[in-house]
Scaffold this active site. Sequence first.
Site, PDB file in Angstrom:
ATOM      1  CB  CYS A 119       3.914 -12.800   7.099  1.00  0.00           C
ATOM      2  SG  CYS A 119       5.007 -12.173   5.810  1.00  0.00           S
ATOM      3  CG  ASP A 120       3.016 -10.056  10.525  1.00  0.00           C
ATOM      4  OD1 ASP A 120       4.239 -10.097  10.391  1.00  0.00           O
ATOM      5  OD2 ASP A 120       2.372  -9.025  10.324  1.00  0.00           O
ATOM      6  CB  CYS A 187       8.660  -5.850   6.083  1.00  0.00           C
ATOM      7  SG  CYS A 187       7.216  -5.662   5.003  1.00  0.00           S
ATOM      8  CD  GLU A 436       0.043  -5.336  14.225  1.00  0.00           C
ATOM      9  OE1 GLU A 436       0.240  -4.660  13.191  1.00  0.00           O
ATOM     10  OE2 GLU A 436       0.731  -6.320  14.525  1.00  0.00           O
ATOM     11  CB  SER A 462       3.312  -2.506  13.550  1.00  0.00           C
ATOM     12  OG  SER A 462       4.323  -3.008  12.695  1.00  0.00           O
TER      13      SER A 462
END
Length: 556
Positions: A119-120, A187, A436, A462
């Site tokens: 993730c991210d 996601c 964000e 995002s």
Amino acid sequence: MGTEFWNGAEAAHRRVMMKAAGYSDKDIRKKPHIGVPNSYMAGSPGSAHLRQIAEAVKEGIWAAGGVPVEFGIPATCGNIANGAEELKYEQVGRDIVAMSVEFVTRVHNFDGLAMIASCDNIIAGCYLAAMRLDIPSMIVTGGSMQPGQYCGKTVVEADLDAARFSGADEEALMDMEDNVCPSFGACPSMGTANTMQMLGEVLNLVLPGTSTIPASDNAKLRKAREAGMYAVEMAKAGRKPSELITKEVLLNSIMFDMAVAGSTNAVLHILSYGYELGIELTLEDFEKYAKEIPCINAVVPSGPYTVVDFHYAGGVMNVMKMLESKLFTDVPGMYGTSWAEMLAKVKPQENKVIHSLERPLSQEPGLKILRGNLSPNGAIVRPTAVYEEVKYMKGKAKVFEGDRAAFEAIQAGEIVPGDIIVIRYEGCKGAPGMKELMLSIDALIGLGLHKSVGLISDARFSGFNFGAIIGHVSPEAYDGGNIALVENGDEIVIDIPGGEVSMLVSDEELERRREKWVCPPLKEEKGCLNIYAKMCRPAEEGGAMQPWGLDARFKR
């Protein structure tokens, strides 16, 4: 390999520690030691399944004659902090992850790394660590989540916002919550997580064809074992990131990001990688390819499909095949062959998810750099996620000193169609941490204002978001950028086709305001956010804690 580190009388104290941890003398002395940094964290679907993937990686390392040494690295889920002030820690997390991997690897003298992340900023930090350490390294991704099914429709996590702001009752919202995220994995939209997973293949840090395997597909485990085996081969061959990631490889990653309309956060990460490797890379490179590469990827928010669809439509290698005529192909690939040789084996699959350059999803690029007196050093927008109604706007500014203040104004009905929201002091230093803007942007989308209201900020946003949202404005407000001088009622022009974001205020008036401007104190007096604010580069240089001088930056 560093076998000398483990042999001889001087290494006795090292060997005894490894033996006490359960490793045999032969393994310790004779085999390559492969660090396995694992970003497992129980509180997120993107990382809660990584223990099983780590076991497969370690099995592969043992099978290939290596010694796996697993250790934990920090991991978070950005959605946990959605709407909270703590979201500003996420960008800082990239550097913390990189430092964590650097710290353990340097002390334990690993011959190579097989990192596990999804993730991210966590996976972005793993890439940064590989480049900083410059030892044979790879990343095994956690893959994407299956999309949810709700009321006969495919839904992703971002669809919760429409339900939240539409006045859905608690029972309906709970029902949707129970169905929107049905599996482990990142996601499944073109958020930062999947963007960075995909870019790993382009950067020669993730095995080709594996980055987007869904977490629910058991091919993920099979390929994780292969990755572990290949990590040993890379360590024995001494194949380092500095050999695999040239300037042309980084330029390929920019072209890929344009083509797939990846998260705008990828701009920060790619720039920081150039800086880490001593390769000259600037926003001008993004501007150049924005004029050449249209969006060919129909994944949310640019299209209706998910990353699971993207994977089975051919994935990263199919996109690279579609881009072949534009790419630098005479560059190294992960397997020791060139990208030209790898792509020669790929059959193009033009389909509803992945389009061709001749028949793109959109004539516009997936990312675009905007300039003007509001952002002379550059700002970023994702054109494919902006509605036609707001690609050109001229409106009055409504100024807020942070995300929550803007959110409260939106909720109170103070924002109306035609307004342009300006949110400042949320940049790298101002937040600190380049927050964000989930609160205000989610509210705009949920209330349907994203088709009539613009938003400009020195913060990030995002990869889930869409609308006339312009971020990364630089210089940021804390550094005295012109965004700090905007006043309520100033007329602002957003011209996405023309590449401009400006306020219609004279230079003389701006100078008058600048004379009165006072830099506010740092919001954080101690801790990692304070350190980050004092050590980070500006957004147009990647926003990472890389304070070494410019003279040391561009070596190749």
